[in-house]
Design an enzyme around this catalytic site. Structure first.
Site, PDB file in Angstrom:
ATOM      1  N   TYR A 171       0.840  -1.199   0.000  1.00 39.14           N
ATOM      2  CA  TYR A 171       0.000   0.000   0.000  1.00 39.14           C
ATOM      3  C   TYR A 171       0.875   1.248   0.000  1.00 39.14           C
ATOM      4  O   TYR A 171       1.987   1.241   0.536  1.00 39.14           O
ATOM      5  CB  TYR A 171      -0.872   0.058   1.264  1.00 39.14           C
ATOM      6  CG  TYR A 171      -1.884  -1.042   1.413  1.00 39.14           C
ATOM      7  CD1 TYR A 171      -3.191  -0.891   0.954  1.00 39.14           C
ATOM      8  CD2 TYR A 171      -1.545  -2.239   2.038  1.00 39.14           C
ATOM      9  CE1 TYR A 171      -4.130  -1.905   1.113  1.00 39.14           C
ATOM     10  CE2 TYR A 171      -2.474  -3.261   2.196  1.00 39.14           C
ATOM     11  CZ  TYR A 171      -3.766  -3.089   1.737  1.00 39.14           C
ATOM     12  OH  TYR A 171      -4.690  -4.099   1.891  1.00 39.14           O
ATOM     13  N   ASP A 224      -9.641   7.187   9.880  1.00 38.69           N
ATOM     14  CA  ASP A 224      -9.462   7.763   8.547  1.00 38.69           C
ATOM     15  C   ASP A 224     -10.468   8.901   8.370  1.00 38.69           C
ATOM     16  O   ASP A 224     -10.994   9.419   9.364  1.00 38.69           O
ATOM     17  CB  ASP A 224      -9.602   6.698   7.448  1.00 38.69           C
ATOM     18  CG  ASP A 224     -11.011   6.088   7.375  1.00 38.69           C
ATOM     19  OD1 ASP A 224     -11.917   6.532   8.115  1.00 38.69           O
ATOM     20  OD2 ASP A 224     -11.203   5.158   6.561  1.00 38.69           O
ATOM     21  N   ARG A 242      -5.273   1.642   8.532  1.00 40.51           N
ATOM     22  CA  ARG A 242      -5.865   2.686   9.401  1.00 40.51           C
ATOM     23  C   ARG A 242      -5.379   2.513  10.836  1.00 40.51           C
ATOM     24  O   ARG A 242      -5.062   3.487  11.513  1.00 40.51           O
ATOM     25  CB  ARG A 242      -7.394   2.598   9.364  1.00 40.51           C
ATOM     26  CG  ARG A 242      -8.004   3.089   8.070  1.00 40.51           C
ATOM     27  CD  ARG A 242      -9.518   3.026   8.120  1.00 40.51           C
ATOM     28  NE  ARG A 242     -10.035   1.673   8.032  1.00 40.51           N
ATOM     29  CZ  ARG A 242     -11.102   1.230   8.681  1.00 40.51           C
ATOM     30  NH1 ARG A 242     -11.740   2.019   9.524  1.00 40.51           N
ATOM     31  NH2 ARG A 242     -11.524  -0.001   8.515  1.00 40.51           N
TER      32      ARG A 242
END
Length: 232
Positions: free
Chosen positions: A80, A94, A186
Site C-alpha cells: 500500500y 481515517d 488505518r
C-alpha cells in the site's frame, strides 16, 4: 476475445477501484455487465480482499470457477501507499469520520518519524479499527460503532515487512507499506501517532500490489465495461 465460457471457466480480473466505491459495488457492477453482455441469468463473481470505500487501487476480481481461488489471493502479501496526517485523530482512523481530538506535534522531527517506523516492522500485535467489517456476535463492528456502542476488540498478530516513509510535508507523511493479510493500515496510522506521543489518522490509501499482481496492470471499471461491449 472473451466468451461466456471464458468467464464461467474462470477469469482473474485486475481492477483499479475508484474512490468511494465499495468492493461489493465493483463486484455487482462487473457481474451485471457480464450477465447483460452474454444474456445469462447468473455467474459467480467475487473479490479477493476488501478495500475500504475511501481507498483506491488494486482489487482482484474472480469469475466462475476461479472464485475457488479467492482465499489463495487473499492470503498473499500486499503493498500500500498513502498519507498519514499527524496531530489529530478520528474515531474511524481515517476520513470517514470527523476529527475528534488534536495533539501536540512540536516535538516531532523528521528523524523521529523515520526512527518510529522501525518499531512496527516484523510480527506485531494490532487491534482492528472499531469501524471495520469484522463480525462480533453476528454484527459488523462498524454497525455497532455507528450506534455509538463500544465493544472489546482483540488484537491479532500481523506482519509488516516494510514500512518506508517516502515524503514528509508536515503534518502529512507519505508512506509505503508491505504487509500480511489482515493488516489494517488505518490502525497502523493510529498506532503510529500514539508511538510518536501524538495522534494521527489516515487521509489517503492506495493498494498497489497483491502478491505478484500490480495496480499498474489493472484497468478501470469503465475500461473493463468498454472492452466487454466491444466484443459483442
Amino acid at each position: 476475445m472473451n466468451t461466456v465460457e471464458d468467464f464461467k471457466d474462470g477469469k482473474v480480473l485486475l481492477i483499479d477501484k475508484p474512490l468511494e466505491w465499495t468492493s461489493f459495488q465493483v463486484v455487482n457492477k462487473l457481474r451485471w455487465h457480464i450477465r447483460k453482455q452474454f444474456d445469462i441469468k447468473k455467474i459467480k463473481v467475487g473479490h479477493a480482499g476488501t478495500l475500504d470505500p475511501l481507498a483506491t487501487g488494486l482489487l482482484i476480481i474472480c469469475t466462475g470457477k476461479q472464485t475457488k481461488s479467492i482465499e489463495t489471493y487473499q492470503g498473499q502479501i500486499k503493498e500500500y501507499t498513502g498519507t498519514i496526517v499527524l496531530g489529530s485523530t478520528t474515531p474511524s482512523y481515517d476520513l470517514e469520520t470527523e476529527i475528534n481530538e488534536t495533539f501536540p506535534t512540536d516535538h516531532i522531527t523528521n528523524e523521529l518519524i523515520h526512527q518510529t517506523t522501525e518499531q512496527f516492522v516484523g510480527k506485531i500485535q494490532q487491534k482492528p479499527p472499531i469501524f471495520s467489517a469484522i463480525k462480533k456476535d453476528g454484527k459488523r463492528l462498524y454497525e455497532l460503532a455507528r450506534q455509538g456502542k463500544t465493544t472489546e476488540i482483540k488484537s491479532r498478530e500481523i506482519e509488516i515487512r516494510e514500512f518506508e516513509i517516502t515524503n514528509i510535508n508536515f503534518p502529512n507523511v507519505e508512506f509505503r507499506v508491505v504487509c500480511s493479510k489482515g493488516t489494517y493500515i488505518r490502525s497502523l496510522a493510529n498506532d503510529f501517532g500514539v508511538a510518536l506521543n501524538s495522534g494521527a489518522h489516515l487521509s489517503v490509501l492506495r493498494r498497489t500490489k497483491i502478491g505478484e499482481f500490480s495496480v499498474d496492470n489493472a484497468q478501470s471499471i469503465d475500461g473493463f465495461v468498454d472492452e466487454l461491449k466491444s466484443q459483442g
